[in-house]
Motif scaffolding. Sequence first.
Motif: not given
Length: 271
Positions: A129-154
Motif C-alpha cells: 500500500h505504501t508503494n501504491v500511495g507513493a506512485i499516486f503522489r508521483s502521478v499527481a505531481g508529475l502530470g499523468a492523467d489517470a491510474v488503472l489498477v489490475t484486479p489483484r492490485c492493492a
Amino acid sequence: MHVIRINDLTDGRLGDFANLTDVALRRRTEPAGGLYIAESPKVISRALTAGHRPRAVLVLEQWLADLEPLLADVDVPVFVGDSDLLEGLTGFNLHRGALASMHRPELPPVAELLRDARRVVVLEDIVDHTNVGAIFRSVAGLGADAVLVTPRCADPLYRRSVRVSMGTVLQVPWTRLSGWPDGADELTSAGFHIAALALTDTAISLDEFAATAPDRVALVLGTEGDGLSNAALGAADTVITIPMMHGVDSLNVASASAVALYALRTELRGP
C-alpha cells in the motif's frame, strides 16, 4: 456536524474505526462496506473537496478546532475522545489528530478515463500500500492523467495508501480494470502506446524512448520483487528500462515511477 464526546467504546457507530491496523480485516470490510478511511485534517479536506461524503469522524479533543471549519455544514457525527481511548479503538496512536470514514465514490469506466488522457499509469498486482500511495503522489505531481489498477492490485483507498499519497489518491482519476492483461486491448483501442518498465534483453533505455515518445503512453509498472508478468510484457508495444550505475540494476517501483513520469511528462514536447 454533531459533536459526541465518548468515554467508552460501546457506541456501535464507532465500528468503522475499530482495529484499523488489521490489514486483512480492512481489505475485507472496507470495500465491501463501501467505505475508506481518511487520516488527518489535510486528507479529510481533500476528500471533501473531491466531493466524497463522510460517514463518521473520530478526532482528538485538541484537534477538534481544526476540523470545525471543514465540517461545520456537514451532517455527520464527530466522535471526540482522549488519546488512550481512541488508540484502544483503532490500534494506533492518532498523532495526525483525526480520522474520517468516507463513503467510497463509484469508480468510473476505463473508457471515460482514457478519453482525454495522454499519460496513464497501469499498476499490475502491486501489493504494498505504501508503494501504491507513493506512485499516486508521483502521478499527481508529475502530470499523468489517470491510474488503472489490475484486479489483484492493492486498494488505493486503503488508509496507508491514502496517507502516503498525501491525499492525491482522492484527486487523481483512477479505476480498476476488470481483467488483465485483457485490459490492454482497451488501451490499444484508445490509441495508447503501451510501455512496460522492466529489465529484459530487448528493453530500450528510458532516455531513448522519451526522446520520441508517442503522444499517448500507458506506462505499466509491475509488482514488487518479480516485476511485470510475462503476459504484461507480451502485451507491451515497447519495454523500457531506467539506466542505472554502480552495479544497481533497478529502483523501487515507486521511485521508478517518479523517474519515468518525469522523463515522459508531456510539457517536454508541448501540445
